[in-house]
Design a protein around this motif. Structure first.
Motif, PDB file in Angstrom:
ATOM      1  N   ALA A 257     -33.859  14.740 -57.606  1.00 56.55           N
ATOM      2  CA  ALA A 257     -34.095  13.411 -57.414  1.00 56.55           C
ATOM      3  C   ALA A 257     -35.592  13.102 -56.951  1.00 56.55           C
ATOM      4  N   ARG A 258     -36.419  14.194 -57.278  1.00 58.49           N
ATOM      5  CA  ARG A 258     -37.833  14.093 -56.881  1.00 58.49           C
ATOM      6  C   ARG A 258     -38.419  13.053 -57.645  1.00 58.49           C
ATOM      7  N   LYS A 259     -38.107  12.983 -58.988  1.00 59.28           N
ATOM      8  CA  LYS A 259     -38.911  12.234 -59.824  1.00 59.28           C
ATOM      9  C   LYS A 259     -38.583  10.754 -59.553  1.00 59.28           C
ATOM     10  N   LYS A 260     -37.333  10.453 -58.905  1.00 62.25           N
ATOM     11  CA  LYS A 260     -36.999   9.155 -58.585  1.00 62.25           C
ATOM     12  C   LYS A 260     -37.721   8.745 -57.163  1.00 62.25           C
ATOM     13  N   GLY A 261     -38.114   9.526 -56.375  1.00 60.68           N
ATOM     14  CA  GLY A 261     -38.670   9.398 -55.142  1.00 60.68           C
ATOM     15  C   GLY A 261     -37.640   9.219 -54.049  1.00 60.68           C
ATOM     16  N   LYS A 262     -36.217   9.844 -54.437  1.00 62.85           N
ATOM     17  CA  LYS A 262     -35.190   9.675 -53.503  1.00 62.85           C
ATOM     18  C   LYS A 262     -34.774  11.046 -53.142  1.00 62.85           C
ATOM     19  N   GLU A 263     -35.757  12.086 -53.049  1.00 63.43           N
ATOM     20  CA  GLU A 263     -35.419  13.641 -52.478  1.00 63.43           C
ATOM     21  C   GLU A 263     -35.027  13.763 -51.260  1.00 63.43           C
ATOM     22  N   LYS A 264     -35.326  12.688 -50.482  1.00 63.89           N
ATOM     23  CA  LYS A 264     -34.905  12.577 -49.108  1.00 63.89           C
ATOM     24  C   LYS A 264     -33.763  11.538 -48.842  1.00 63.89           C
ATOM     25  N   ASP A 265     -33.130  11.134 -49.771  1.00 61.87           N
ATOM     26  CA  ASP A 265     -31.841  10.311 -49.591  1.00 61.87           C
ATOM     27  C   ASP A 265     -30.769  11.238 -49.301  1.00 61.87           C
ATOM     28  N   ILE A 266     -30.851  11.924 -48.213  1.00 60.45           N
ATOM     29  CA  ILE A 266     -29.664  12.831 -47.859  1.00 60.45           C
ATOM     30  C   ILE A 266     -29.405  13.058 -46.545  1.00 60.45           C
ATOM     31  N   ALA A 267     -28.238  12.979 -46.180  1.00 62.96           N
ATOM     32  CA  ALA A 267     -27.684  13.065 -44.745  1.00 62.96           C
ATOM     33  C   ALA A 267     -27.458  14.513 -44.407  1.00 62.96           C
ATOM     34  N   ILE A 268     -27.812  15.328 -43.385  1.00 60.07           N
ATOM     35  CA  ILE A 268     -27.366  16.674 -42.905  1.00 60.07           C
ATOM     36  C   ILE A 268     -26.258  16.433 -41.832  1.00 60.07           C
ATOM     37  N   ILE A 269     -24.990  16.894 -42.262  1.00 61.23           N
ATOM     38  CA  ILE A 269     -24.025  16.804 -41.242  1.00 61.23           C
ATOM     39  C   ILE A 269     -23.750  18.448 -40.843  1.00 61.23           C
ATOM     40  N   VAL A 270     -24.049  18.396 -39.367  1.00 63.10           N
ATOM     41  CA  VAL A 270     -23.694  20.051 -38.959  1.00 63.10           C
ATOM     42  C   VAL A 270     -22.537  20.161 -38.246  1.00 63.10           C
ATOM     43  N   ASP A 271     -21.775  21.344 -38.645  1.00 65.66           N
ATOM     44  CA  ASP A 271     -20.452  21.390 -38.346  1.00 65.66           C
ATOM     45  C   ASP A 271     -20.445  21.663 -36.706  1.00 65.66           C
ATOM     46  N   PRO A 272     -19.284  21.346 -35.991  1.00 60.05           N
ATOM     47  CA  PRO A 272     -19.329  21.557 -34.351  1.00 60.05           C
ATOM     48  C   PRO A 272     -19.469  23.119 -34.083  1.00 60.05           C
ATOM     49  N   VAL A 273     -20.094  23.337 -33.217  1.00 59.34           N
ATOM     50  CA  VAL A 273     -20.063  24.847 -32.658  1.00 59.34           C
ATOM     51  C   VAL A 273     -18.600  25.237 -32.282  1.00 59.34           C
ATOM     52  N   LEU A 274     -17.870  24.322 -31.643  1.00 60.27           N
ATOM     53  CA  LEU A 274     -16.669  24.947 -30.873  1.00 60.27           C
ATOM     54  C   LEU A 274     -15.616  24.589 -31.922  1.00 60.27           C
ATOM     55  N   PRO A 275     -14.608  25.473 -32.003  1.00 57.78           N
ATOM     56  CA  PRO A 275     -13.695  25.332 -33.068  1.00 57.78           C
ATOM     57  C   PRO A 275     -12.467  24.094 -32.262  1.00 57.78           C
ATOM     58  N   LYS A 276     -11.925  23.710 -33.446  1.00 51.15           N
ATOM     59  CA  LYS A 276     -10.785  22.712 -32.929  1.00 51.15           C
ATOM     60  C   LYS A 276      -9.661  23.668 -32.859  1.00 51.15           C
ATOM     61  N   ILE A 277      -8.737  23.211 -31.498  1.00 51.32           N
ATOM     62  CA  ILE A 277      -7.795  24.195 -31.396  1.00 51.32           C
ATOM     63  C   ILE A 277      -6.429  23.593 -31.443  1.00 51.32           C
ATOM     64  N   VAL A 278      -5.464  23.881 -32.311  1.00 50.50           N
ATOM     65  CA  VAL A 278      -4.274  22.938 -32.610  1.00 50.50           C
ATOM     66  C   VAL A 278      -3.166  23.840 -31.858  1.00 50.50           C
ATOM     67  N   SER A 279      -3.165  24.843 -31.316  1.00 50.05           N
ATOM     68  CA  SER A 279      -2.181  25.733 -30.799  1.00 50.05           C
ATOM     69  C   SER A 279      -1.699  25.023 -29.588  1.00 50.05           C
ATOM     70  N   LYS A 280      -0.533  25.053 -28.955  1.00 50.34           N
ATOM     71  CA  LYS A 280      -0.211  24.576 -27.846  1.00 50.34           C
ATOM     72  C   LYS A 280      -0.407  25.373 -26.796  1.00 50.34           C
ATOM     73  N   SER A 281      -0.828  25.181 -25.594  1.00 49.07           N
ATOM     74  CA  SER A 281      -0.923  26.044 -24.537  1.00 49.07           C
ATOM     75  C   SER A 281       0.294  26.311 -23.914  1.00 49.07           C
ATOM     76  N   ILE A 282       0.354  27.328 -23.345  1.00 50.40           N
ATOM     77  CA  ILE A 282       1.700  27.997 -22.853  1.00 50.40           C
ATOM     78  C   ILE A 282       1.776  27.975 -21.364  1.00 50.40           C
ATOM     79  N   ARG A 283       2.210  27.211 -20.519  1.00 48.38           N
ATOM     80  CA  ARG A 283       2.275  27.288 -19.208  1.00 48.38           C
ATOM     81  C   ARG A 283       3.785  27.406 -18.562  1.00 48.38           C
ATOM     82  N   LYS A 284       3.676  28.081 -17.655  1.00 49.17           N
ATOM     83  CA  LYS A 284       5.023  28.819 -17.071  1.00 49.17           C
ATOM     84  C   LYS A 284       5.474  27.407 -16.268  1.00 49.17           C
TER      85      LYS A 284
END
Length: 836
Positions: A546-573
């Motif tokens: 897109a450099r010729k159109k002058g839109k080479e910076k028309d970009i969003a950078i979405i960074v992944d979260p460092v911490l994982p998403k936990i879907v497992s249920k916790s086990i409580r006695k």
């Protein structure tokens, strides 16, 4: 005559070929089963994490000192996969209140968590895992309950004897017949008519804890045919021979009131896999009630994935055979036996616990004396030997703490042996798994057998394992360090993928730069990195096309979260072993002592501030409602409220929401919301929103629920805020994007920068030296933990003694050592001494 002979020869040849083809086909099926097990053991082995903490309960202002152990799930030796361990402290609402990211470069790595003065009192959960574990559908994380108490005001010292602390277990006292839950588990998996069957029995009360009680199995005429008794943890066994034309039930009686429970279905034909554990050998008794039912079958046994037994049913073993299997060469742990038919179908499964005395590693603690005075120096010598008294080597962690803070007798606190050999493979078993590893007895052996009967193997399912032709691509590959990853999209439309060239810049003591092309899906990844503290990160992206159109910076950078998403249920006695009131009393002995004896501390009078405090539910609702234009929705569904929804699609979830109709199959589903008003063009399609942005239906069709927080369904007046476009209702999907970042990310076209936290650097545990008097020694020493070493190598020979000083606290102190030998044997031992 010649024609007849020729026909006979041809027929005989065909029969020979068919007879040869069946074993060949059978051999191929079994080879496939064995091959998949080999791949699992060598390439796809799981990981296990264990945490040793210095104490078993804490008060505000104290520090949780811990040591992590990351091992291969099969060999129990140091894992060669991951190097990153996540340690989290969760409150009673399963909300993470503290987290540490630990770099595991050795078998034992230390860390700590400071408990602030504002932390709420209650029952917390300490959890540890690697991202690699998240690849399992139902991952088993290490979890340990930790109560945190509030110190009470100064007063007479509270007395508390931890030696009398035992796990609170249900009995028939205080338990009503309506609260009982009775479960039966046929050995091998099924009740089969006409043969002796053994059933595991588990009975629990209102709190989910085991109930010791007697019951009977009765036939359709209510005549008793067998009696059973449950003991510790509500476990027991019972055997009987069912008839195919008879129905059976079980009855249990409490205080003159009885209740009836159903038994599993009786199969008219099938297989029985009966195993008796004799200690030094196993007796395997296999039966079938069909003609030639066992010919060509395969009985397979593995321990954590390592194959140790295979037997093919012979022609003379038509419907029964018995095998004596020696266990002297097996490791300790849960053995998994499976009987396969000649067509490769698993029909019977049975777990057996192997406990060979020759495998025991003994860690001894020797002291010059058993009693010390205040501020006295303690010397402890360690000796690690095998069952033949030969020296061993291994990595260990050691804590020395007040007995009141380290509950050791008959409690729900796990140790490294009970966790690695039992719960890590079976999930939560009983309230006190350490019970099975104390002094051997006939009752413990009987209950351990009942425990194996009432649990199934959960590391893998045979049918799924065999059907998996190739290794699956891991959603969470093993982490060797911290990763910086994400994707590039159009700046004004984060759902439109835009491949680009991404440049990473790290500004720490120096400058590091790296450049990469994203893949076709716009994804990029840099790393692994190993750093402590925080670093400044800058990501720059351009679209060269897109450099010729002058839109080479028309970009969003979405960074992944460092911490994982936990879907497992916790086990409580169901019940925590230490009564909370006693934990609060014990807190008075330590923390408040500083107010009483320290001249440099001024205790202020109590001040009471009254204000209406928002509940956790109110805070959560406010945060969520702020994400939406429409505010609070009458029909809101959270993804984690649907069992199994984490592996479904958004369309699958919509099918479960009342008022929403989903017809057709992917990718041609038609969605209709009842209560919507058809537009003028007679379209029935509702309006779709993704994080507040209108998107076409096909965007939602292709979405999985991973990363989705909740779904709102709007109709009528609720939907009117979106105008005439919402005449047929609104389906609004909201993700948790950005809610789990450990950094603040600033977004500009083509560039983003943020601060990223590194691995946690543990502080060194402080131990005073009273040999040389110092001014600070005038202060009282009310430490509850006298000594802590998270990573200590024991070589078995010429081991230097451990040395530390006692404080001003009197009473019994416990020395607790946990760790692993070099060949993968877990060891846990305790030693007590007195301070007078």
């Amino acid at each position: 005559m010649k024609n007849t002979t020729k026909k006979l020869l041809i027929f005989g040849s065909l029969m020979g070929l068919l007879g040869f083809h069946i074993p060949m086909q059978q051999s191929g099926l079994f080879d496939q089963i064995l091959g998949r097990l080999t791949i699992y053991a060598t390439k796809e082995s799981p990981e296990k994490v264990y945490l040793h903490t210095d104490k078993d309960f804490y008060t505000r202002g104290e520090t949780i000192w811990f040591s992590t152990y990351l091992v291969d799930g099969i060999t129990h030796r140091a894992s060669n996969k991951s190097n990153v361990i996540y340690v989290e402290l969760l409150d009673s609402l399963d909300r993470v209140v503290e987290q540490r990211i630990v770099y595991a470069d050795s078998l034992g790595v230390g860390g700590e968590m400071e408990l602030g003065e504002q932390i709420a009192a209650g029952n917390y959960l300490l959890r540890a895992y690697t991202k690699y574990m998240l690849n399992n559908e139902d991952p088993v994380f290490f979890q340990k309950q930790l109560p945190i108490a509030i110190p009470i005001r100064p007063g007479p010292p509270a007395t508390y004897d931890a030696s009398g602390v035992t796990v609170t277990r249900d009995t028939t006292i205080g338990t009503t017949i309506e609260q009982l839950a009775v479960s039966f588990f046929p050995e091998g998996g099924h009740l089969v008519a006409g043969m002796t069957n053994t059933l595991g029995v588990k009975i629990t009360g209102a709190q989910g804890n085991g109930v010791a009680i007697r019951g009977y199995i009765r036939d359709q005429e209510n005549k008793p045919v067998a009696e059973f008794t449950t003991k510790e943890f509500g476990l027991g066994t019972v055997g009987f021979i069912p008839n195919s034309n008879t129905t059976y039930h079980a009855t249990v009686d409490i205080n003159g009131r009885g209740k009836t429970f159903e038994l599993p279905e009786i199969m008219p034909s099938g297989y029985v896999l009966h195993i008796e554990n004799k200690g030094d050998h196993l007796l395997l008794d296999i039966k079938a009630n069909t003609v030639n039912g066992l010919v060509g079958t395969m009985l397979l046994g593995h321990l954590r994935g390592n194959l140790f037994f295979k037997h093919i049913g012979k022609s003379e073993e038509k419907d029964t055979y018995t095998i004596k299997l020696l266990t002297d060469r097996l490791d300790d742990g849960v053995a998994h036996f499976t009987l396969f038919t000649a067509l490769g179908e698993p029909v019977c499964e049975r777990l057996v616990f192997i406990d060979q005395p020759k495998n025991d590693a003994k860690l001894s603690v020797l002291s010059y004396k058993d009693s010390y005075v205040q501020r006295d120096r303690v010397f402890l010598n360690l000796r690690l030997k095998d069952s033949n008294e030969k020296p061993l080597a291994g990595n260990f962690s050691i804590s020395v703490s007040s007995r009141n803070d380290s509950i050791v007798n008959g409690t729900a606190v796990p140790n490294i042996k009970s966790w690695l050999l039992l719960d890590s493979d079976l999930g939560a078993t009983v309230q006190d798994p350490g019970y099975f590893f104390r002094a051997p007895s006939a009752e413990r052996k009987e209950l351990l057998n009942a425990l194996m009967l009432t649990h199934g193997w959960r590391r893998f399912v045979w049918k799924e394992l065999v059907q998996q032709k190739v290794s699956k691509k891991l959603l969470f590959p093993p982490e060797k360090g911290l990763m910086i990853s994400g994707k590039t999209t159009a700046f004004k439309n984060s759902y439109k993928v835009k491949p680009a060239v991404v440049t990473l810049g790290i500004f720490d003591e120096g400058v590091y730069q790296e450049k990469k092309n994203t893949n076709a899906q716009g994804k990029f990844s840099f790393g692994p990195f190993s750093f402590q503290d925080s670093i400044k990160v800058v990501l720059d992206a351009i679209d060269p096309f897109a450099r010729k159109k002058g839109k080479e910076k028309d970009i969003a950078i979405i960074v992944d979260p460092v911490l994982p998403k936990i879907v497992s249920k916790s086990i409580r006695k169901a019940k925590f072993p230490l009564p909370y009131a006693r934990a609060t009393q014990q807190a008075d002995n330590g923390t408040t002592g500083n107010f009483t004896y320290d001249p440099d501390v001024i205790q202020l009078d109590e001040a009471v501030v009254k204000e209406k405090k928002k509940t956790r539910a109110e805070i959560i609702n406010e945060e969520i409602n702020s994400l939406t234009l429409h505010g609070k929705a009458r029909n809101r569904m959270f993804i984690d409220s649907f069992p199994g929804a984490e592996r479904a699609s958004v369309m699958d979830v919509l099918r479960m929401i009342p008022g929403v109709e989903v017809e057709g199959r992917y990718p041609n589903q038609v969605v209709k919301i009842r209560g919507g008003i058809n537009s003028i063009n007679l379209s029935i399609e509702p309006m779709y929103l993704l994080d507040g942005i209108q998107v076409p239906q096909d965007v939602i069709q292709g979405m999985q629920t991973f990363g989705v927080l909740f779904v709102d369904v709007l109709t009528g007046a609720e939907a009117s805020i979106y105008g005439v476009r919402a005449a047929n209702g609104v389906i609004a999907v909201y993700t948790d994007r950005g809610l789990r970042f450990r950094f603040e990310q600033e977004r500009y076209p083509g560039i983003t920068n943020f601060s990223m936290a590194g691995f946690y650097k543990a502080r060194e545990f402080y131990t005073p030296n009273y040999r040389t008097p110092k001014p600070e020694h005038r202060k009282p020493d009310q430490r509850t933990t006298l000594y802590w070493e998270p990573n200590m190598y024991v070589n078995g020979k010429n081991q230097r003694p451990i040395s530390f000083y006692t404080g001003d606290r009197r009473g019994t102190f416990w020395v607790k050592l946990e760790g692993m030998t070099r060949d993968g044997r877990p060891v846990s031992t305790n030693y007590a001494f007195e301070v007078d």
